[in-house]
Design a protein around this motif. Structure first.
Motif, PDB file in Angstrom:
ATOM      1  N   PHE A  58       1.031  -0.891   0.195  1.00 21.01           N
ATOM      2  CA  PHE A  58      -0.135  -0.122   0.237  1.00 21.01           C
ATOM      3  C   PHE A  58       0.871   1.050  -0.073  1.00 21.01           C
ATOM      4  CE2 PHE A  58      -2.646   3.057   2.255  1.00 21.01           C
ATOM      5  CZ  PHE A  58      -3.701   3.555   1.884  1.00 21.01           C
ATOM      6  N   ARG A  63      -2.307   3.097  -4.346  1.00 22.51           N
ATOM      7  CA  ARG A  63      -3.262   3.631  -3.398  1.00 22.51           C
ATOM      8  C   ARG A  63      -4.317   5.084  -4.226  1.00 22.51           C
ATOM      9  NH1 ARG A  63      -0.504   6.696   0.702  1.00 22.51           N
ATOM     10  NH2 ARG A  63      -0.383   8.583  -0.834  1.00 22.51           N
ATOM     11  N   THR A  69      -5.763   0.306  -1.729  1.00 23.41           N
ATOM     12  CA  THR A  69      -5.026   0.000  -3.025  1.00 23.41           C
ATOM     13  C   THR A  69      -6.328  -0.123  -3.971  1.00 23.41           C
ATOM     14  OG1 THR A  69      -4.340  -1.286  -1.163  1.00 23.41           O
ATOM     15  CG2 THR A  69      -3.916  -1.773  -4.097  1.00 23.41           C
ATOM     16  N   THR A 113      -5.828  -1.571   2.651  1.00 22.71           N
ATOM     17  CA  THR A 113      -5.598  -0.160   3.422  1.00 22.71           C
ATOM     18  C   THR A 113      -3.718  -0.875   3.799  1.00 22.71           C
ATOM     19  OG1 THR A 113      -6.127  -0.678   5.489  1.00 22.71           O
ATOM     20  CG2 THR A 113      -7.613   0.521   3.751  1.00 22.71           C
TER      21      THR A 113
END
Length: 136
Positions: A58, A63, A69, A113
């Motif tokens: 991540f 991102r 992601t 995340t």
């Protein structure tokens, strides 16, 4: 004295996995053939005849605006797990075998995340399918 190998001559997965497990060689392969996977930072965590695990970090490149992601990066890592297993079973195989992804299925349990790992445990099934394709 050379002892006969227990693996068929066409089955060169040990050689293939030694390339995949060499970080430098694999990163060069990604840069040349899959540049988006290279820049996304995909890594092979574990790989053998039966299973493969790939991670995607991540970070800024992976991102999306929703602070998770990108699905494309997740899909790329998931596909790589099966692709590596398939490539290991067709590496330097005679006769040559071509592969093509015809479908994909996944389940996501929560927002990605952090470092996300994907694992495929179907190496034996992939090998059987390839052997059957060659035989028929």
């Amino acid at each position: 004295m050379n002892l006969p190998s227990t693996k068929p001559v066409h089955f060169q997965s040990d050689v293939f996995f030694s390339i995949v497990k060499n970080s430098f060689k694999f990163r060069l392969f990604l840069l040349k053939n899959l540049p988006s996977a290279y820049f996304a930072g995909l890594r092979v965590v574990e790989a053998n005849d039966l299973q493969c695990t790939v991670s995607v970090p991540f970070k800024w490149f992976t991102r999306n605006p929703f602070r998770s992601t990108y699905f494309a990066c997740l899909g790329m890592a998931a596909e790589m797990t099966t692709g590596i297993l398939a490539m290991s079973h067709i590496y330097k195989r005679k006769p040559g075998v071509s592969m093509l992804v015809v479908g994909s299925e996944s389940r996501f349990h929560r927002k990605a995340t952090g470092l996300t790992k994907f694992r495929c445990d179907d190496g034996w099934h992939i090998r059987r399918c390839i052997d059957e394709a060659v035989a028929t």
